[in-house]
Each structure stands twice: as C-alpha cells, then as structure tokens.
Motif scaffolding. Structure first.
Motif, PDB file in Angstrom:
ATOM      1  N   MET A  25       0.831  -1.096  -0.142  1.00 47.28           N
ATOM      2  CA  MET A  25       0.073  -0.181   0.052  1.00 47.28           C
ATOM      3  C   MET A  25       0.857   1.493   0.039  1.00 47.28           C
ATOM      4  SD  MET A  25      -3.119  -0.989  -0.439  1.00 47.28           S
ATOM      5  CE  MET A  25      -3.507   0.446  -0.372  1.00 47.28           C
ATOM      6  N   GLU A  26       1.744   1.135   0.762  1.00 46.14           N
ATOM      7  CA  GLU A  26       3.097   2.156   0.516  1.00 46.14           C
ATOM      8  C   GLU A  26       3.347   2.776  -0.756  1.00 46.14           C
ATOM      9  OE1 GLU A  26       4.598   2.076   5.078  1.00 46.14           O
ATOM     10  OE2 GLU A  26       5.811   1.191   3.549  1.00 46.14           O
ATOM     11  N   GLU A  27       3.524   1.372  -1.448  1.00 49.19           N
ATOM     12  CA  GLU A  27       4.152   1.505  -2.735  1.00 49.19           C
ATOM     13  C   GLU A  27       3.143   2.277  -3.788  1.00 49.19           C
ATOM     14  OE1 GLU A  27       5.875  -0.930  -6.493  1.00 49.19           O
ATOM     15  OE2 GLU A  27       4.774  -2.018  -4.910  1.00 49.19           O
ATOM     16  N   LEU A  28       2.068   1.665  -3.415  1.00 48.60           N
ATOM     17  CA  LEU A  28       0.741   2.345  -4.441  1.00 48.60           C
ATOM     18  C   LEU A  28       0.516   3.835  -4.090  1.00 48.60           C
ATOM     19  CD1 LEU A  28      -1.891  -0.558  -4.108  1.00 48.60           C
ATOM     20  CD2 LEU A  28      -1.139   0.580  -6.036  1.00 48.60           C
ATOM     21  N   LEU A  29       0.711   4.112  -2.800  1.00 47.22           N
ATOM     22  CA  LEU A  29       0.233   5.390  -2.367  1.00 47.22           C
ATOM     23  C   LEU A  29       1.289   6.586  -2.831  1.00 47.22           C
ATOM     24  CD1 LEU A  29      -1.548   5.114   1.036  1.00 47.22           C
ATOM     25  CD2 LEU A  29      -2.582   5.554  -1.009  1.00 47.22           C
ATOM     26  N   THR A  30       2.624   6.116  -2.928  1.00 47.42           N
ATOM     27  CA  THR A  30       3.731   6.920  -3.043  1.00 47.42           C
ATOM     28  C   THR A  30       4.271   6.820  -4.344  1.00 47.42           C
ATOM     29  OG1 THR A  30       5.384   5.370  -2.362  1.00 47.42           O
ATOM     30  CG2 THR A  30       4.357   6.908  -0.620  1.00 47.42           C
ATOM     31  N   THR A  31       4.010   5.791  -5.106  1.00 48.22           N
ATOM     32  CA  THR A  31       4.668   5.787  -6.631  1.00 48.22           C
ATOM     33  C   THR A  31       3.441   5.350  -7.384  1.00 48.22           C
ATOM     34  OG1 THR A  31       5.248   3.263  -6.348  1.00 48.22           O
ATOM     35  CG2 THR A  31       6.889   4.886  -5.572  1.00 48.22           C
TER      36      THR A  31
ATOM     37  N   ARG B 162       2.381   2.482  -7.990  1.00 50.30           N
ATOM     38  CA  ARG B 162       2.880   1.051  -8.589  1.00 50.30           C
ATOM     39  C   ARG B 162       2.282   0.116  -7.789  1.00 50.30           C
ATOM     40  NH1 ARG B 162       7.167   4.394 -10.934  1.00 50.30           N
ATOM     41  NH2 ARG B 162       8.408   3.744  -9.033  1.00 50.30           N
ATOM     42  N   ALA B 163       2.360  -1.091  -8.389  1.00 50.13           N
ATOM     43  CA  ALA B 163       1.899  -2.266  -7.248  1.00 50.13           C
ATOM     44  C   ALA B 163       2.769  -3.647  -7.670  1.00 50.13           C
ATOM     45  CB  ALA B 163       0.404  -2.329  -7.686  1.00 50.13           C
ATOM     46  N   PHE B 164       4.019  -3.531  -7.957  1.00 50.50           N
ATOM     47  CA  PHE B 164       4.893  -4.372  -8.237  1.00 50.50           C
ATOM     48  C   PHE B 164       4.893  -5.537  -6.940  1.00 50.50           C
ATOM     49  CE2 PHE B 164       7.047  -1.192 -11.040  1.00 50.50           C
ATOM     50  CZ  PHE B 164       6.610  -1.925 -12.107  1.00 50.50           C
ATOM     51  N   MET B 165       4.972  -4.914  -5.753  1.00 50.68           N
ATOM     52  CA  MET B 165       4.951  -6.006  -4.593  1.00 50.68           C
ATOM     53  C   MET B 165       3.734  -6.683  -4.385  1.00 50.68           C
ATOM     54  SD  MET B 165       6.034  -5.083  -0.468  1.00 50.68           S
ATOM     55  CE  MET B 165       7.459  -4.744  -0.992  1.00 50.68           C
ATOM     56  N   LEU B 166       2.610  -5.902  -4.481  1.00 53.37           N
ATOM     57  CA  LEU B 166       1.205  -6.637  -4.668  1.00 53.37           C
ATOM     58  C   LEU B 166       1.207  -7.712  -5.839  1.00 53.37           C
ATOM     59  CD1 LEU B 166      -1.446  -6.622  -3.286  1.00 53.37           C
ATOM     60  CD2 LEU B 166      -2.311  -5.019  -4.665  1.00 53.37           C
ATOM     61  N   ALA B 167       1.566  -7.418  -7.068  1.00 54.39           N
ATOM     62  CA  ALA B 167       2.011  -8.359  -7.901  1.00 54.39           C
ATOM     63  C   ALA B 167       2.649  -9.640  -7.607  1.00 54.39           C
ATOM     64  CB  ALA B 167       2.340  -7.698  -9.123  1.00 54.39           C
TER      65      ALA B 167
ATOM     66  N   ASP C   8       9.803   1.994  -3.653  1.00 57.02           N
ATOM     67  CA  ASP C   8      10.107   1.952  -5.078  1.00 57.02           C
ATOM     68  C   ASP C   8      10.648   0.390  -5.444  1.00 57.02           C
ATOM     69  OD1 ASP C   8      10.834   2.154  -8.056  1.00 57.02           O
ATOM     70  OD2 ASP C   8      12.258   3.517  -7.601  1.00 57.02           O
ATOM     71  N   CYS C   9       9.874  -0.332  -6.200  1.00 59.95           N
ATOM     72  CA  CYS C   9       9.884  -1.826  -6.677  1.00 59.95           C
ATOM     73  C   CYS C   9      10.232  -1.865  -7.935  1.00 59.95           C
ATOM     74  CB  CYS C   9       8.568  -2.670  -5.933  1.00 59.95           C
ATOM     75  SG  CYS C   9       8.619  -2.647  -4.254  1.00 59.95           S
ATOM     76  N   SER C  10      10.436  -0.777  -8.630  1.00 60.03           N
ATOM     77  CA  SER C  10      10.873  -1.014  -9.969  1.00 60.03           C
ATOM     78  C   SER C  10      12.090  -1.728 -10.384  1.00 60.03           C
ATOM     79  CB  SER C  10      10.938   0.249 -10.731  1.00 60.03           C
ATOM     80  OG  SER C  10      12.148   1.099  -9.933  1.00 60.03           O
TER      81      SER C  10
ATOM     82  N   ILE D 252      13.132  -5.190  -7.891  1.00 52.50           N
ATOM     83  CA  ILE D 252      13.791  -5.001  -6.496  1.00 52.50           C
ATOM     84  C   ILE D 252      13.287  -3.790  -5.662  1.00 52.50           C
ATOM     85  CG2 ILE D 252      16.197  -4.277  -5.582  1.00 52.50           C
ATOM     86  CD1 ILE D 252      16.252  -7.163  -6.365  1.00 52.50           C
ATOM     87  N   CYS D 253      13.148  -4.080  -4.503  1.00 50.95           N
ATOM     88  CA  CYS D 253      12.350  -3.119  -3.744  1.00 50.95           C
ATOM     89  C   CYS D 253      13.350  -2.363  -2.925  1.00 50.95           C
ATOM     90  CB  CYS D 253      11.119  -3.626  -2.856  1.00 50.95           C
ATOM     91  SG  CYS D 253       9.687  -4.046  -3.628  1.00 50.95           S
ATOM     92  N   GLY D 254      13.116  -0.852  -2.856  1.00 51.10           N
ATOM     93  CA  GLY D 254      13.981  -0.139  -2.078  1.00 51.10           C
ATOM     94  C   GLY D 254      12.883   0.966  -1.393  1.00 51.10           C
ATOM     95  N   VAL D 255      13.299   1.233   0.057  1.00 48.74           N
ATOM     96  CA  VAL D 255      12.416   1.882   0.894  1.00 48.74           C
ATOM     97  C   VAL D 255      13.138   3.082   1.440  1.00 48.74           C
ATOM     98  CG1 VAL D 255      10.849   1.833   2.949  1.00 48.74           C
ATOM     99  CG2 VAL D 255      11.035  -0.183   1.424  1.00 48.74           C
ATOM    100  N   GLU D 256      12.573   4.362   1.311  1.00 51.75           N
ATOM    101  CA  GLU D 256      13.223   5.487   1.938  1.00 51.75           C
ATOM    102  C   GLU D 256      13.013   5.325   3.273  1.00 51.75           C
ATOM    103  OE1 GLU D 256      11.990   9.069   0.026  1.00 51.75           O
ATOM    104  OE2 GLU D 256      13.152   8.487  -1.779  1.00 51.75           O
ATOM    105  N   PRO D 257      14.062   5.728   4.226  1.00 52.62           N
ATOM    106  CA  PRO D 257      13.706   5.667   5.732  1.00 52.62           C
ATOM    107  C   PRO D 257      12.500   6.688   6.235  1.00 52.62           C
ATOM    108  CG  PRO D 257      15.583   6.881   5.190  1.00 52.62           C
ATOM    109  CD  PRO D 257      15.127   6.209   4.163  1.00 52.62           C
ATOM    110  N   LYS D 258      11.653   6.455   7.139  1.00 55.49           N
ATOM    111  CA  LYS D 258      10.570   7.239   7.870  1.00 55.49           C
ATOM    112  C   LYS D 258      11.375   8.607   8.171  1.00 55.49           C
ATOM    113  CE  LYS D 258       7.570   3.682   8.836  1.00 55.49           C
ATOM    114  NZ  LYS D 258       6.811   2.963   9.691  1.00 55.49           N
TER     115      LYS D 258
END
Length: 312
Positions: free
Chosen positions: A1-7, A9-14, A301-303, A306-312
């Motif tokens: 959901m964080e990927e969907l809301l910020t980018t 995109r839904a690669f992780m959900l896929a 960002d899971c483009s 590969i997924c990368g997460v910016e720190p909170k």
C-alpha cells in the motif's frame, strides 16, 4: 500500500499474486506426483465478520509498522520490540477466543470443500498455471543467465519474482505435508488454548516456527543486518497495540495475511480475496490518516523487480 500511495505502482502486490500462483501450481504437482491426501481442504465462508477481521488486521499492521511477515523479519534481524507485537497478537487472539466462548461475537464458519485436484476448475487452472510457470521460469533464467548459482543464492536482495517463487514452492510442499502451517495459526491456537482450554498446537507447528526464525536469522546474518535492539522505546507500545489488533482480526478471518496469501487464496476459499482486499483497505485508510496528521509515509520503489524503501 505504501508503494501504491507513493509511486502509484503495485509491483510488490503483484509478487503476492505470483506467490499464490506458485502455491497453486506446485500443490497440484505434488498431489499428482506423491501419495499425499489433500483431497479435502478447509475453506471459510465469506461474511461481514471476515471482512471486518481483514480491515482490523490491516489497521493493526499499520500501527505495528508491518504485517505478519514483517514482524518475524524484524525479530530475526534483532529488533526485540517485535516480542511486544507477538505478545499483543496472543492477547488479541485470546480475547477473540473468550468472546466466541461467551457468545459475544460469532465464530468463523468453516466448510470442507473438494480440493483443486477434484474440483471442476482442475483442468483450466492446471493449463493456465503451467503456461504461466513456464513463462516465469524462462524469464527468470534469462534475467540471471550471467550470474552463477552461488552469487544468486547469496545475493543481498532477492528479486520480487525470485522470492515469490521460493516462498510459493516451499509453502506448497509444507501445505501438502502439514496443512495450514504459518505462525499466525500457531499463535492463534496457543492463545485459544490458554484462554478457553482448546487443544494445544501440534509439535510440528512449533518446529516449523523455529525453522522460520532460523531461516530469517541466517538471512540477516548473511546480509550483515543483525542489529540487536533490546532497549525499550516508546514505539514498542505501538507494536503491542498493533499486535493485539492483528491477533483479534486474524482470529475473525481466520488467519493473517500470511495464511490468506499462502493458503486461503490458492485454495479458492470464498472469504480469501474479499478479506484480503478489506485488509488492504484498512491499511490504506490508516496510512492516509497518518498522512493527514502530518506523518510521512515511506516511499517504496519496486521498479526493476527490486524493492527499495526510503527511511521514515
């Protein structure tokens, strides 16, 4: 959901969908190749109860900072705050057991249904999943053809598609041999045993839980990401509260996101997909509420698989 809301995109959900497809295909293969009795499988009726349970679990996962998978991953990496989450899960599941025993809330309705092996969907599902499996394997082999096996196995990060394959295949084998095995089932049975005296969980589920923790710990050690965090912090309260919401919600479903992805959806249980969507809805509402209060949602960002997460 964080990927969907910020980018958007839904690669992780896929990748979760891919995981469920691998479970379906390998389960059918195991049933065909081995004398394993998986003709009858447990399914659950869809109801308002299961939908509410999914939404509650989603809210709890957001408060906890992550879902059932995340909790064990953080624990195996040395974050002892996740013990508060697991303790909260036990309390929440136990509270649900007491609520059912005292008729405050209804129990989930189970039904026994033919497995995919005997059902009318066996042939079309077999054809579609076999074609997809062949295409996915070829795609993965081409993308890693320039790397040796050792390099791929010891990679710091697995591709989403590779992780989906490994988790789906291993789960399908465990499902055929042990049934619904993820740890949220174990913790639910522990809580109900302590609260209302139901039978304790079988030893095999303890062993599988231990193996899961060992695997996570070995992975974190290989990536040199074990950092022991043992001093209590204020966010441990959030872990405990989130765990309680997840435990109560998982008991209502029944099962957490791990059970839904690895067993519920692959078994075509009527409650699985609607409940999982309700879970995503609960997470989305919680994240949007956090954003409205001025909190930052991590950008995922899971483009490139590969997924990368910016720190909170």
């Amino acid at each position: 959901m964080e990927e969907l809301l910020t980018t958007r995109r839904a690669f992780m959900l896929a990748s979760f969908a891919k995981m469920s497809l691998w479970v379906i295909r390998i389960t059918l293969l195991v049933a065909w190749a081995l004398p394993v009795n998986i003709v009858q499988i447990s399914q659950w009726e869809l109801s308002i109860l299961t939908i509410c349970g999914g939404a509650l679990f989603g809210v709890g996962a957001t408060v906890n900072g992550g879902c059932a998978f995340f909790t064990l991953t953080r624990l195996g990496s040395g974050d002892l705050g996740m013990v508060a989450s697991l303790a909260g899960f036990l309390i929440g599941a136990g509270a649900h057991g007491i609520s059912v025993a005292t008729v405050l809330v209804p129990a989930p309705v189970e039904r026994i249904a033919p497995s995919l092996v005997d059902g009318p969907w066996f042939l079309p599902i077999t054809v579609v999943t076999t074609l997809w499996m062949a295409w996915e394997l070829v795609r993965l082999m081409r993308s890693t053809s320039n790397k040796n096996l050792r390099h791929r196995l010891l990679s710091h990060s697995y591709r989403l598609s590779t992780a989906a394959l490994l988790m789906g295949v291993s789960n399908a084998v465990l499902y055929a041999l042990a049934g619904v095995w993820p740890y949220t089932r174990l913790f639910g049975e522990i809580a109900r045993h302590a609260a209302i005296g139901t039978p304790p969980p079988q030893v095999i589920f303890w062993l599988l839980f231990g193996a899961l923790i060992i695997g996570i710990g070995l992975s974190a050690w290989q990536r040199r990401e074990i950092v022991l965090q043992w001093r209590p912090r204020p966010n441990w309260v959030g872990y405990g509260v989130g765990g309680m919401l997840m435990g109560f919600g998982a008991a209502m479903i029944p099962g957490g996101n791990d059970v839904l992805i690895l067993q519920g959806i692959p078994s075509l249980s009527p409650h699985a997909i609607p409940t999982f969507l309700a879970m995503l809805g609960g997470i989305a509402v919680s994240l949007l509420s956090m954003r409205a209060l001025g909190m930052t949602i991590p950008q995922v960002d899971c483009s490139g698989d590969i997924c990368g997460v910016e720190p909170k």
